[in-house]
Design an enzyme around this catalytic site. Structure first.
Site, PDB file in Angstrom:
ATOM      1  N   ASP A 127       0.733  -7.819  39.243  1.00 59.81           N
ATOM      2  CA  ASP A 127       0.728  -6.365  39.313  1.00 59.81           C
ATOM      3  C   ASP A 127       1.320  -5.591  38.134  1.00 59.81           C
ATOM      4  O   ASP A 127       0.705  -4.647  37.659  1.00 59.81           O
ATOM      5  CB  ASP A 127       1.463  -5.922  40.581  1.00 59.81           C
ATOM      6  CG  ASP A 127       0.829  -6.490  41.849  1.00 59.81           C
ATOM      7  OD1 ASP A 127      -0.165  -7.226  41.755  1.00 59.81           O
ATOM      8  OD2 ASP A 127       1.333  -6.185  42.942  1.00 59.81           O
ATOM      9  N   GLU A 148       9.586 -15.904  46.604  1.00 62.72           N
ATOM     10  CA  GLU A 148       8.341 -15.348  46.075  1.00 62.72           C
ATOM     11  C   GLU A 148       8.168 -15.708  44.602  1.00 62.72           C
ATOM     12  O   GLU A 148       7.090 -16.062  44.155  1.00 62.72           O
ATOM     13  CB  GLU A 148       8.378 -13.818  46.266  1.00 62.72           C
ATOM     14  CG  GLU A 148       7.089 -13.100  45.961  1.00 62.72           C
ATOM     15  CD  GLU A 148       7.195 -11.603  46.236  1.00 62.72           C
ATOM     16  OE1 GLU A 148       8.318 -11.114  46.528  1.00 62.72           O
ATOM     17  OE2 GLU A 148       6.160 -10.918  46.155  1.00 62.72           O
TER      18      GLU A 148
HETATM   19  C1  2M8 Z   1       2.034  -8.573  45.381  1.00 64.46           C
HETATM   20  O1  2M8 Z   1       1.197  -7.436  45.441  1.00 64.46           O
HETATM   21  C2  2M8 Z   1       1.251  -6.417  46.467  1.00 64.46           C
HETATM   22  C3  2M8 Z   1       0.053  -5.500  46.256  1.00 64.46           C
HETATM   23  O2  2M8 Z   1      -1.127  -6.233  46.406  1.00 64.46           O
HETATM   24  C4  2M8 Z   1       2.492  -5.567  46.437  1.00 64.46           C
HETATM   25  O3  2M8 Z   1       3.349  -5.724  45.551  1.00 64.46           O
HETATM   26  O4  2M8 Z   1       2.624  -4.723  47.326  1.00 64.46           O
HETATM   27  C5  2M8 Z   1       1.472  -9.473  44.265  1.00 64.46           C
HETATM   28  O5  2M8 Z   1       2.397 -10.450  43.913  1.00 64.46           O
HETATM   29  C6  2M8 Z   1       0.147 -10.076  44.688  1.00 64.46           C
HETATM   30  O6  2M8 Z   1      -0.304 -10.984  43.728  1.00 64.46           O
HETATM   31  C7  2M8 Z   1       0.259 -10.766  46.048  1.00 64.46           C
HETATM   32  O7  2M8 Z   1      -1.008 -11.165  46.475  1.00 64.46           O
HETATM   33  C8  2M8 Z   1       0.892  -9.846  47.098  1.00 64.46           C
HETATM   34  C9  2M8 Z   1       1.211 -10.573  48.392  1.00 64.46           C
HETATM   35  O8  2M8 Z   1       1.938 -11.756  48.138  1.00 64.46           O
HETATM   36  O9  2M8 Z   1       2.099  -9.274  46.613  1.00 64.46           O
END
Ligand code: 2M8
Length: 424
Positions: free
Chosen positions: A165, A395
């Protein structure tokens, strides 16, 4: 729990995490911070389920495929049940789909996971053929709605689409996106995780501005590609799609879907040209390419090494990438940092601006392995295992001291661990 927990204990912990994050027919990345089904998280979850309950792996992909849009896109989030703990929720996206979903996509790891499931004999017949068709429709959608026609490379219309992101190379293109006049909003992520580990407020405002742009064009995906102020070529997305296309071709051959295999043959050379177009001579690596300005990204990122997944890296390019890898490996206790630690933009702890992510490592190791570079593949895998043994299933992690960061009890970290622990 002692600082260093045995691999066997971690194995059991990983199994417990997958089960705790299992919502029956889909999994959540982690409870609280991410309470819905995310696209590439689910593909990795499926890779983990292969080792525990293979039929559950198939269901995970089926649930994701059930949210496929009529145009072929498989969306990045499926909001199966309401949950006020996440922003932006379905009402902000306003896509009007059933089930409610976001309006963008995520890296297509789906066919890569499906190929693993099928090769191990856990899916076949009609059930497999339906999933192969879903992957095919999605890949064709990428070609129609996310390919830059001039270069053949795959781009993203939102940094969230890349999955990485707030990677520094999105900063330049994102600066061209105005956040003036956006609706006021309250972030929910900061209620779960320290602000120093997450994207900044300024970045979030622009993320929201891009969601509002999608609404303005009625989530017409071709218009998004043509008109969105943010459309940036991504080596991660392009390389993953190329690998997924190769897997799709093998799958289609096995199910007798010859037209699907023929479609891959037509798209593949164009995508490979696209991958080449993402090479920056200045950096000596695959980087982002802002299709609106023609500017390449400024640095080496973990996505640069995903180039090996595409299996078409020339000898010169491979040597340049390997030199970057070895330079970083000499300074990082834990490979692979999401961004070059010698760049001023590197941030050891902030999300995708430096930390190590096990799922990207999983893909990078697969790329090295495919290109015959077992030594670098093993360095990536060994560092990943050490991170989990030391810090647990977080994470993401600091590449310098391995500090565990972001959300805990994370599905995809547990899945990558299980896959490696059980021999892939
Ligand atoms: C993170 O992204 C989400 C938005 O999609 C967020 O920050 O709210 C990223 O690390 C993404 O790659 C990942 O799929 C998601 C859920 O783990 O979190």
């Amino acid at each position: 729990m002692s600082a260093m927990t045995s691999a066997q204990d971690r194995d059991q912990e990983a199994t417990a995490i997958l089960s705790a994050n299992d919502r029956g027919s889909f999994s959540v990345p982690t409870k609280g911070l991410y309470p819905f089904q995310w696209n590439w998280d689910s593909a990795f979850a499926a890779l983990g389920y292969i080792h525990l309950a293979p039929q559950r792996a198939v269901t995970e992909l089926e649930t994701l495929a059930a949210a496929q849009w009529p145009d072929g896109m498989i969306p990045h989030i499926v909001f199966h049940r309401p949950d006020p703990g996440y922003f932006p929720g379905p009402e902000v996206w306003g896509t009007g789909t059933t089930p409610p979903t976001s309006g963008i996509t995520q890296p297509p790891v789906f066919a890569i996971a499906l190929a693993r499931i099928a090769e191990r004999g856990h899916a076949g017949g009609e059930r497999l053929a339906r999933l192969v068709s879903a992957a095919d429709r999605w890949h064709r959608w990428f070609f129609a709605a996310r390919r830059d026609e001039a270069t053949g490379a795959i781009g993203v219309v939102h940094p969230w689409e890349s999955g990485r992101d707030n990677m520094p190379d999105w900063d330049g293109p994102l600066a061209a996106v105005s956040a003036e006049g956006i609706k006021p909003f309250v972030r929910r992520d900061l209620g779960h995780v320290d602000a120093a580990l997450r994207p900044t407020q300024e970045q979030y405002e622009r993320y929201v501005a891009l969601v509002e742009f999608g609404q303005k064009v009625g989530w017409d995906q071709i218009r998004l590609r043509n008109e969105c102020p943010f459309f940036v070529g991504d080596p991660g997305m392009t390389a993953i799609l190329i690998r997924a296309e190769r897997d799709l071709k093998r799958l289609a051959a096995s199910t007798g879907q010859a037209d699907i295999a023929a479609g891959v043959d037509e798209r593949l050379p164009v995508l490979l040209d696209g991958m080449n177009a993402l090479w920056s001579d200045v950096i000596g690596a695959y980087t982002t390419l802002d299709f609106r300005t023609g500017n390449h990204g400024d640095g080496v990122s973990s996505a640069s090494f995903l180039g090996f997944l595409a299996e078409a890296v020339s000898r010169e390019k491979a040597a340049a990438l390997n030199a970057h890898f070895d330079r970083l490996a000499a300074r990082c206790r834990f490979m692979v940092p999401s961004y070059d630690l010698e760049s001023p933009a590197f941030d050891e702890k902030r999300y995708w601006r430096g930390p190590v992510w096990l799922v990207v490592n999983w893909l990078i190791a697969m790329g090295f392995e495919t290109s015959g570079d077992t030594a670098r593949a093993e360095r990536v895998r060994a560092d990943s295992r050490a991170l989990v043994e030391k810090g647990g299933f977080y994470e993401y992690f600091s590449p310098l001291d391995g500090a565990p960061l972001g959300g805990g009890d994370f599905t995809w970290t547990a899945a990558a661990w299980l896959d490696w622990a059980r021999g892939g």
